[in-house]
Design a protein around this motif. Sequence first.
Motif, PDB file in Angstrom:
ATOM      1  N   GLU A 151      28.325  62.457 -17.352  1.00 41.17           N
ATOM      2  CA  GLU A 151      29.253  63.499 -17.786  1.00 41.17           C
ATOM      3  C   GLU A 151      28.885  63.939 -19.193  1.00 41.17           C
ATOM      4  O   GLU A 151      28.699  63.133 -20.091  1.00 41.17           O
ATOM      5  CB  GLU A 151      30.694  62.970 -17.758  1.00 41.17           C
ATOM      6  CG  GLU A 151      31.225  62.714 -16.359  1.00 41.17           C
ATOM      7  CD  GLU A 151      32.702  62.366 -16.359  1.00 41.17           C
ATOM      8  OE1 GLU A 151      33.327  62.516 -17.432  1.00 41.17           O
ATOM      9  OE2 GLU A 151      33.210  61.957 -15.320  1.00 41.17           O
ATOM     10  N   THR A 157      30.013  71.000 -13.466  1.00 43.30           N
ATOM     11  CA  THR A 157      29.760  70.515 -12.113  1.00 43.30           C
ATOM     12  C   THR A 157      30.269  71.525 -11.092  1.00 43.30           C
ATOM     13  O   THR A 157      31.456  71.862 -11.068  1.00 43.30           O
ATOM     14  CB  THR A 157      30.444  69.155 -11.876  1.00 43.30           C
ATOM     15  OG1 THR A 157      29.932  68.213 -12.821  1.00 43.30           O
ATOM     16  CG2 THR A 157      30.165  68.647 -10.469  1.00 43.30           C
ATOM     17  N   ALA A 160      29.989  68.014  -6.110  1.00 45.40           N
ATOM     18  CA  ALA A 160      29.635  66.596  -6.210  1.00 45.40           C
ATOM     19  C   ALA A 160      29.857  65.923  -4.866  1.00 45.40           C
ATOM     20  O   ALA A 160      30.800  66.273  -4.133  1.00 45.40           O
ATOM     21  CB  ALA A 160      30.462  65.907  -7.294  1.00 45.40           C
ATOM     22  N   SER A 161      29.003  64.994  -4.538  1.00 42.41           N
ATOM     23  CA  SER A 161      29.127  64.270  -3.272  1.00 42.41           C
ATOM     24  C   SER A 161      28.567  62.860  -3.442  1.00 42.41           C
ATOM     25  O   SER A 161      27.817  62.587  -4.382  1.00 42.41           O
ATOM     26  CB  SER A 161      28.372  64.999  -2.148  1.00 42.41           C
ATOM     27  OG  SER A 161      27.016  65.223  -2.526  1.00 42.41           O
ATOM     28  N   GLY A 268      25.715  59.052  -6.343  1.00 41.26           N
ATOM     29  CA  GLY A 268      26.453  60.286  -6.584  1.00 41.26           C
ATOM     30  C   GLY A 268      25.489  61.433  -6.850  1.00 41.26           C
ATOM     31  O   GLY A 268      24.612  61.323  -7.701  1.00 41.26           O
ATOM     32  N   ALA A 270      25.053  65.522  -7.811  1.00 39.47           N
ATOM     33  CA  ALA A 270      25.798  66.623  -8.436  1.00 39.47           C
ATOM     34  C   ALA A 270      24.921  67.860  -8.555  1.00 39.47           C
ATOM     35  O   ALA A 270      23.730  67.774  -8.880  1.00 39.47           O
ATOM     36  CB  ALA A 270      26.296  66.214  -9.812  1.00 39.47           C
ATOM     37  N   VAL A 272      24.845  71.104 -10.861  1.00 40.51           N
ATOM     38  CA  VAL A 272      25.431  71.487 -12.140  1.00 40.51           C
ATOM     39  C   VAL A 272      24.768  72.750 -12.685  1.00 40.51           C
ATOM     40  O   VAL A 272      23.650  73.111 -12.310  1.00 40.51           O
ATOM     41  CB  VAL A 272      25.304  70.346 -13.184  1.00 40.51           C
ATOM     42  CG1 VAL A 272      26.033  69.102 -12.716  1.00 40.51           C
ATOM     43  CG2 VAL A 272      23.833  70.031 -13.475  1.00 40.51           C
TER      44      VAL A 272
END
Length: 301
Positions: A151, A157, A160-161, A268, A270, A272
């Motif tokens: 972060e 973002t 996200a998954s 995770g 992302a 972005v």
Amino acid sequence: MHAKVVRYFIEVVRAGSIRKAAEQLHVVPTAVNRQILNLEEELGAPLFERIHNKLKLTPIGEIVLAHARATLRDFDAVRQHIDAVRGLRQGEASLVTTAGLAGAFLPAVVQRCRAAHPGIQLKLLDLPIAAVLRAVTEGDADLALAYDVPETAGLRTLFASEWPLGAVVPPGHALAARATTTLADCVGFPLIFPAASLSLRPILDGAFGRSAVSVSPVVETTSTALMRQLTAQGVGITLLNRLDVAEDVRAGRLVFVPLRDAGLRPQGLALVSRAGTPLSAAAEVLAQQLVDGLESALVGA
């Protein structure tokens, strides 16, 4: 600042030399050198100093770089409005990602995007994770797609998954028929492991450590594509997430067996963009194609 001067100057900063910048710009080095010298003469101050055969920005150069990047961002905003007026018959979108995602997930996304919007030019680069995020925060790319993105205030973002890990084996392997498996089951076979520089490695090291299972891989590599290929050839088995092997599983080249070990966290993923900077119309299209592809893969998982 004139568009050519801005482009040449930023490329010299990125490349670290006149010669390398000229190669990227597909011009002769003297043309680049002339633009830089003219700019220095106009500003009345040197923009670079040479340290160990590499050009480094002076304090004045740092100020000019910030202005040059802002100029390009403003120009991109203008192109965004033009793209919208043209109905996306033209436009450009750029994405930076890691090599594993570029080789496994992106081809199908690019195919769909090109079919739906043939006028959009796509620029896709695979880079180390630190360079991926830096490219977006510094405005060198519209989008970034990467695992375990920290972060930061410089990023926004968009999607996200989470992708659970599993054993990846060739068809007919002893583990292939199982609904799930464990890390302890996997160490009974030759293991093809991600190198320490990949984001997946700390997850696996932590999981094996908690399970008190010792592991001695037969191959370690920075290439997830090589991990998949060696597994398909029967050299060993590997550990990846479902997205990494979705195309291979669909084609019947590999089998994904979910791991059920307690405490094994998923990866995770992302998508972005740069915080505070609106996407161009073309980049919005690419972002939506990426989100659609990820959502479809999640449903398939």
